[in-house]
Write a protein that holds these residues in place. Structure first.
Motif, PDB file in Angstrom:
ATOM      1  N   THR B 512      46.714  -2.811 108.204  1.00 50.33           N
ATOM      2  CA  THR B 512      47.765  -2.979 109.203  1.00 50.33           C
ATOM      3  C   THR B 512      48.909  -3.719 108.528  1.00 50.33           C
ATOM      4  N   ALA B 513      50.115  -3.199 108.721  1.00 53.67           N
ATOM      5  CA  ALA B 513      51.289  -3.825 108.105  1.00 53.67           C
ATOM      6  C   ALA B 513      52.164  -4.418 109.199  1.00 53.67           C
ATOM      7  N   LEU B 514      52.622  -5.639 108.977  1.00 53.93           N
ATOM      8  CA  LEU B 514      53.465  -6.267 109.976  1.00 53.93           C
ATOM      9  C   LEU B 514      54.588  -7.049 109.296  1.00 53.93           C
ATOM     10  N   ARG B 515      55.599  -7.334 110.051  1.00 53.87           N
ATOM     11  CA  ARG B 515      56.806  -8.008 109.533  1.00 53.87           C
ATOM     12  C   ARG B 515      57.225  -9.085 110.527  1.00 53.87           C
ATOM     13  N   PHE B 516      57.622 -10.221 109.986  1.00 52.87           N
ATOM     14  CA  PHE B 516      58.179 -11.243 110.880  1.00 52.87           C
ATOM     15  C   PHE B 516      59.258 -12.025 110.154  1.00 52.87           C
ATOM     16  N   LYS B 517      60.059 -12.700 110.965  1.00 51.26           N
ATOM     17  CA  LYS B 517      61.133 -13.517 110.420  1.00 51.26           C
ATOM     18  C   LYS B 517      60.668 -14.956 110.456  1.00 51.26           C
ATOM     19  N   ALA B 518      60.739 -15.633 109.321  1.00 50.60           N
ATOM     20  CA  ALA B 518      60.251 -17.007 109.214  1.00 50.60           C
ATOM     21  C   ALA B 518      61.339 -17.960 109.702  1.00 50.60           C
ATOM     22  N   ASP B 519      61.621 -17.871 110.985  1.00 56.65           N
ATOM     23  CA  ASP B 519      62.773 -18.608 111.519  1.00 56.65           C
ATOM     24  C   ASP B 519      62.390 -19.621 112.593  1.00 56.65           C
ATOM     25  N   ASN B 520      61.121 -19.997 112.633  1.00 54.60           N
ATOM     26  CA  ASN B 520      60.680 -20.965 113.642  1.00 54.60           C
ATOM     27  C   ASN B 520      60.135 -22.205 112.929  1.00 54.60           C
ATOM     28  N   PRO B 521      60.948 -23.244 112.798  1.00 53.24           N
ATOM     29  CA  PRO B 521      60.523 -24.396 111.996  1.00 53.24           C
ATOM     30  C   PRO B 521      59.184 -24.958 112.465  1.00 53.24           C
ATOM     31  N   GLY B 522      58.250 -25.041 111.539  1.00 49.41           N
ATOM     32  CA  GLY B 522      56.932 -25.551 111.892  1.00 49.41           C
ATOM     33  C   GLY B 522      55.877 -25.069 110.916  1.00 49.41           C
ATOM     34  N   VAL B 523      54.644 -25.274 111.281  1.00 48.35           N
ATOM     35  CA  VAL B 523      53.517 -24.817 110.475  1.00 48.35           C
ATOM     36  C   VAL B 523      52.632 -23.999 111.407  1.00 48.35           C
ATOM     37  N   TRP B 524      52.282 -22.813 110.984  1.00 44.95           N
ATOM     38  CA  TRP B 524      51.700 -21.844 111.904  1.00 44.95           C
ATOM     39  C   TRP B 524      50.465 -21.176 111.318  1.00 44.95           C
ATOM     40  N   ALA B 525      49.421 -21.176 112.109  1.00 43.63           N
ATOM     41  CA  ALA B 525      48.191 -20.507 111.693  1.00 43.63           C
ATOM     42  C   ALA B 525      48.320 -19.007 111.903  1.00 43.63           C
ATOM     43  N   PHE B 526      47.645 -18.274 111.067  1.00 43.01           N
ATOM     44  CA  PHE B 526      47.570 -16.813 111.167  1.00 43.01           C
ATOM     45  C   PHE B 526      46.129 -16.480 110.810  1.00 43.01           C
ATOM     46  N   HIS B 527      45.395 -15.927 111.756  1.00 40.42           N
ATOM     47  CA  HIS B 527      43.944 -15.839 111.532  1.00 40.42           C
ATOM     48  C   HIS B 527      43.298 -14.769 112.385  1.00 40.42           C
ATOM     49  N   CYS B 528      42.120 -14.381 111.961  1.00 44.16           N
ATOM     50  CA  CYS B 528      41.303 -13.489 112.780  1.00 44.16           C
ATOM     51  C   CYS B 528      40.920 -14.245 114.053  1.00 44.16           C
ATOM     52  N   HIS B 529      41.119 -13.596 115.189  1.00 43.99           N
ATOM     53  CA  HIS B 529      40.865 -14.259 116.471  1.00 43.99           C
ATOM     54  C   HIS B 529      39.405 -14.211 116.893  1.00 43.99           C
ATOM     55  N   ILE B 530      38.574 -13.577 116.096  1.00 46.79           N
ATOM     56  CA  ILE B 530      37.127 -13.701 116.334  1.00 46.79           C
ATOM     57  C   ILE B 530      36.764 -15.126 115.946  1.00 46.79           C
ATOM     58  N   GLU B 531      36.240 -15.874 116.918  1.00 42.93           N
ATOM     59  CA  GLU B 531      36.109 -17.315 116.716  1.00 42.93           C
ATOM     60  C   GLU B 531      35.218 -17.634 115.514  1.00 42.93           C
ATOM     61  N   ALA B 532      34.141 -16.879 115.380  1.00 42.74           N
ATOM     62  CA  ALA B 532      33.230 -17.115 114.258  1.00 42.74           C
ATOM     63  C   ALA B 532      33.905 -16.809 112.933  1.00 42.74           C
ATOM     64  N   HIS B 533      34.786 -15.825 112.921  1.00 42.43           N
ATOM     65  CA  HIS B 533      35.411 -15.440 111.651  1.00 42.43           C
ATOM     66  C   HIS B 533      36.399 -16.508 111.163  1.00 42.43           C
ATOM     67  N   PHE B 534      37.199 -17.035 112.075  1.00 35.86           N
ATOM     68  CA  PHE B 534      38.118 -18.110 111.660  1.00 35.86           C
ATOM     69  C   PHE B 534      37.309 -19.320 111.206  1.00 35.86           C
ATOM     70  N   PHE B 535      36.252 -19.611 111.939  1.00 41.45           N
ATOM     71  CA  PHE B 535      35.361 -20.721 111.579  1.00 41.45           C
ATOM     72  C   PHE B 535      34.798 -20.533 110.170  1.00 41.45           C
ATOM     73  N   MET B 536      34.606 -19.268 109.801  1.00 41.22           N
ATOM     74  CA  MET B 536      34.025 -18.960 108.488  1.00 41.22           C
ATOM     75  C   MET B 536      35.110 -18.694 107.434  1.00 41.22           C
ATOM     76  N   GLY B 537      36.350 -19.033 107.752  1.00 43.15           N
ATOM     77  CA  GLY B 537      37.371 -19.023 106.707  1.00 43.15           C
ATOM     78  C   GLY B 537      38.405 -17.922 106.770  1.00 43.15           C
TER      79      GLY B 537
END
Lengths: 566, 566
Positions: B512-537
């Motif tokens: 899957t290919a996606l594009r975004f503009k890095a224009d929101n000052p902050g620090v942002w997580a990007f992760h698999c929303h399966i809870e176990a998967h994010f927990f596992m890295g």
């Protein structure tokens, strides 16, 4: 020098100073690194998520010599849950911030954080450690502390070898379920323990377990074996960390001579079995003088509450084998024989060669009526009508820094209407208030506390409450059954050879009188050691000499009003 | 003015400014007070300790109007456990500290503490909130956020009334057991969910439950009823907060027209049923045009993993009664029909009247190979060979304050050896490293991310991963099955009318290919929303414009290097 600030001076004021210089020169630092995490364990053959230290429950025993500094670096690897560990029986002289009592002496340790406890073990004896945050102790976080007498010191008894016996009760329900149930309206009571554990092991009947959760042959629930050699004498160091149960401990066919209680030498007396309450430790001597061609049961049985939990067992092995005796394990005395237990309490006095006489009189007497109450539909415990709740900023920090808005500044009541109180009836007014107020004690003063037990909310019911005092030992001046009368009973106090203890039983419908000197600068919890009872408000807190406390380590802060370093 | 710093300017740069002044003058503050506690609940008739908000799970729905400020005062009444709540789909423009992501944007909220989240809901649409700490979401902490279009705004479709549908999967095991099992060696996998819940309710077969835990007639597990009036059109706002499961949602006998995805209007298309991944929201329109003399099933079924969980059901009621239809609930498409789901993904494009064209090209492209790995005997997920772990000092604080020793300063790899990689075989090297390093993005730059799925450790297995980006929406430029080739596939990107989303599926063996503009000052997580998967890295973190972030509220600090205000 290995001592922390304040320790040497205090030691000298409380102990014979003869051996102090020897002791100091030999003092070592015993370093431990612990990682606390949840692991699946099967202590009674049933698999349960358990709080472990370095993968074990019970945690590793701490062995030290009188005068040593114990340093335990605790890393919290619980995933979302905080942590605090209390060193039960260690007075923390000069280190009140190391007592490990969440809400009283420190903020809890966050997941991922490391906190180092460092304190001097200033007296030989048998102690314990356990979690002191919410009801976390019952998840499996506990172990024994054994402090050997300094090489110069002598103990008033002899033995060939020793064994540690850690007693506990155990549920298959999680600590979260236990605690949330107690806080629910109506209360959801978990029921009696599923098992009694000896050194972290028990045997649940797998046919009664949820299918797939129980493995009777798991090595994690192999019956513990205590090896003895015929003719030798053994010191059994026995500690109880039960969450709920009063226990009776027996070694089949072997009399026990009680020689130590809570780190103090006892005028020896012989028992067939030993009543032990949560938070207490005893040393008993046994002689391996029975038929060496068979093994014998060690047995732990519930007393004081009607038991619904099978006997906890272990094996005394003369042969070195693990063979279960063919006999039935001892079932202990009648569970409701209060006088049987009362007599043991009264028999526990100081060893003649180790009497530390109490001050002859108290500067202040606090009478605490223990009642079960109902507040907003929740069942609570209260002292003089006040149910205790912990503040969110630890008292030690709040008081040292003058953050006096963080807890109720009104002290709890000193007494109750004792003259008219019928201890044999349910409380006439089941209401109570909730407060996090505390008692401020004059530094150096002598304080008497009389704990008065009473009938619970239901008729004809009164339980044993083992009260534990942090930061001190207290002299146990007397016990009674029935209503304490301050004009009559103090005359019968034992001022001659009372035992010093840190935990003492208050028997059903009875009272217990104790005395201590408020000479340890800090803030100290004093509470029923039944985990559910403290959780439900059965405790008070004493402050003494707060201005003498040295600068607080910043590591104990970070919660409540100290969040972000305010 | 109700807006928080930075919001008005940003709104104006991203939206039509026409209605902005109207919107601002009407903006209200929606205040909520929440108490989070554990309660015994029976969502699928089986009693389980559940994390609740004001005693409910799911928590209360948040209703607001575009431009409003939502203020939620969260009190943590969990007993020993910390807390953080994420407002999923809300970009937190100007309020990056309110994103609620433990370890990224804040320290967790301690028991007894109150933390106030305040943020502007700048776009109409369907969103959700949920715990974002450990695996706490799966304990029951979630709910929907519905933002109505501002009075001046119009939506490109019409309906008579609306219903919220919150989908979830549910285990009888505690969150602690789930998480500790995943962290164990060997891994203890809890297995497939026991139930699928619709609006927090399901029906477990009590005969299969542990005796005494299941009550089929509990009102807490009464089948949810969605009332309709014949002839009317309804907007169903559907959100999935599953911990694990990809779902297919169907309303028996009623076609659905998809009109919104993750807060963005979709070029309408009609489906018999809707595939929805954890973290996604959709709005569909249905017309109540079927025989009004009977009721119809709403059904939720597992797809993408071989299902072992019964269909989750609710009732579409024409009569207003709760009668279960006599029919069998729909069982959804074949669970392993990847192309069926792929087609829905590709069909989801922007509504012609609401196209926000993407920037024509990226300044930077990050290729992320999703692999299952083994590290120290533990199963983990990794991106380009790096398994993510959260730092103990939140990035937002660490970076703003220059505490650069708190996390790995080496950025994770931008790419992997894509040319030779066989996505259909298990990873040739199952090892990976663990890191809490992050990607620093140039402020205002355009970033492409291509997520490449692959075979898991076991042969012939690849799962769907729904990736969620905090703080932004991204344009979904393209999907494929097989190996992504950066020299070939970008030519096929949809730059004309790509949908904006915050969560997107990466299909088995696909990209899957996606594009975004890095224009929101902050620090942002990007992760698999399966809870176990994010927990596992299975996640990464982006930083952008950290120096433009306003002064941080001290309430987000107090852990790691910010403990005690350092």
């Amino acid at each position: 020098m290995a001592f922390l600030p304040g320790a040497p001076r205090r030691l000298c004021s409380l102990f014979l100073c003869l051996s102090l210089s020897t002791l100091l020169t030999r003092a070592a630092t015993r370093r431990h690194e612990w990682e606390v995490s949840y692991q699946f364990k099967s202590p009674d053959c049933v698999r349960k998520l358990s709080a472990t230290i370095n993968g074990q429950t019970p945690g590793p025993a701490i062995h030290a010599t009188q005068g040593d500094t114990v340093e335990v670096k605790v890393r919290n690897s619980l995933l979302t849950e905080n942590l605090a560990i209390h060193w039960h029986g260690i007075r923390q002289i000069g280190t009140p911030w190391a007592d490990g009592t969440e809400g009283v002496t420190q903020c809890p340790i966050l997941p991922g954080d490391t906190f180092t406890y460092a304190f001097v073990v200033d007296r030989p004896g048998t102690y314990m450690y356990h979690a002191h945050y919410g009801m976390q102790r019952s998840a499996g976080l506990y172990g024994v502390i054994v402090v050997a007498a300094a090489p110069g010191g002598t103990e008033p008894f002899a033995y060939d070898d020793e064994h540690d016996v850690l007693l506990n009760d155990w549920w298959h329900n999680s600590t979260y379920e236990l605690a949330a149930g107690l806080a629910s309206v109506p209360m959801v009571w978990v029921g009696e323990p599923h098992s009694l554990l000896i050194n972290g092991r028990g045997k649940f009947n797998c046919s009664a377990a949820v299918p797939g959760t129980c493995n009777a042959t798991s090595p994690e629930c192999a019956t513990p074996v205590f090896a003895v050699v015929p003719g030798k004498t053994y010191r059994f160091r026995i500690a109880s960390v039960t969450s709920l149960s009063a226990l009776n401990f027996e070694i089949e066919g072997h009399e026990m001579t009680v020689v130590e209680a809570d780190g103090h030498y006892v005028k020896p007396f012989v028992v067939k079995n030993l009543n032990i309450y949560s938070g207490e430790t005893y040393s008993v001597l046994i002689k391996a003088d029975q038929d060496p061609n068979r093994n014998y049961w060690l047995a732990s049985n519930v007393v004081s509450r009607e038991p619904a939990t099978p006997t906890g067992t272990a094996i005394l092995s003369y042969n070195g084998d693990r063979a279960s005796p063919a006999t039935t394990p001892p079932t202990g005395p009648a569970w409701n024989d209060t006088m049987y237990r009362f007599r043991q309490s009264v028999a526990t006095v100081a060893h003649p060669a180790h009497v530390e006489p109490p001050p002859p009189r108290a500067d202040r007497t606090i009478l605490l009526l223990n009642t079960q109450n109902k507040i907003d539909g929740r069942i609570k415990w209260a002292l003089n009508g006040v149910s205790f709740t912990l503040p969110h900023t630890p008292y030690l920090v709040a008081m040292k820094r003058g953050l006096l808005g963080t807890f109720d500044q009104r002290p709890p009541p000193e007494t109750y209407a004792h003259q008219g109180y019928d201890v044999y009836s349910p409380p006439p007014n089941p209401n109570a208030t909730v407060s996090d107020g505390l008692y401020r004690l004059q530094f150096g003063s002598v304080v008497d506390v009389v704990l008065q037990n009473a009938n619970m909310l239901a008729p004809n019911k009164s339980e044993t409450h083992p009260w534990h005092l942090h930061g001190h030992d207290f002299w146990v001046l007397g016990y009674g059954i029935g209503r304490f009368d301050p004009t009559v009973h103090p005359a019968s106090y034992n001022l001659k050879d009372p035992i010093l203890k840190n935990t003492v039983a208050v028997h059903p419908y009875g009272w217990t009188a104790l005395r201590f000197k408020a000479d340890n600068p800090g803030v100290w919890a004093f509470h029923c050691h039944i985990e559910a009872h403290f959780f439900m408000g059965m405790g008070v807190v004493f402050e003494e000499g707060i201005h003498r406390v040295a600068n607080l380590p910043p590591e104990i802060m970070g919660c409540g009003e100290t969040k972000g370093g305010h």
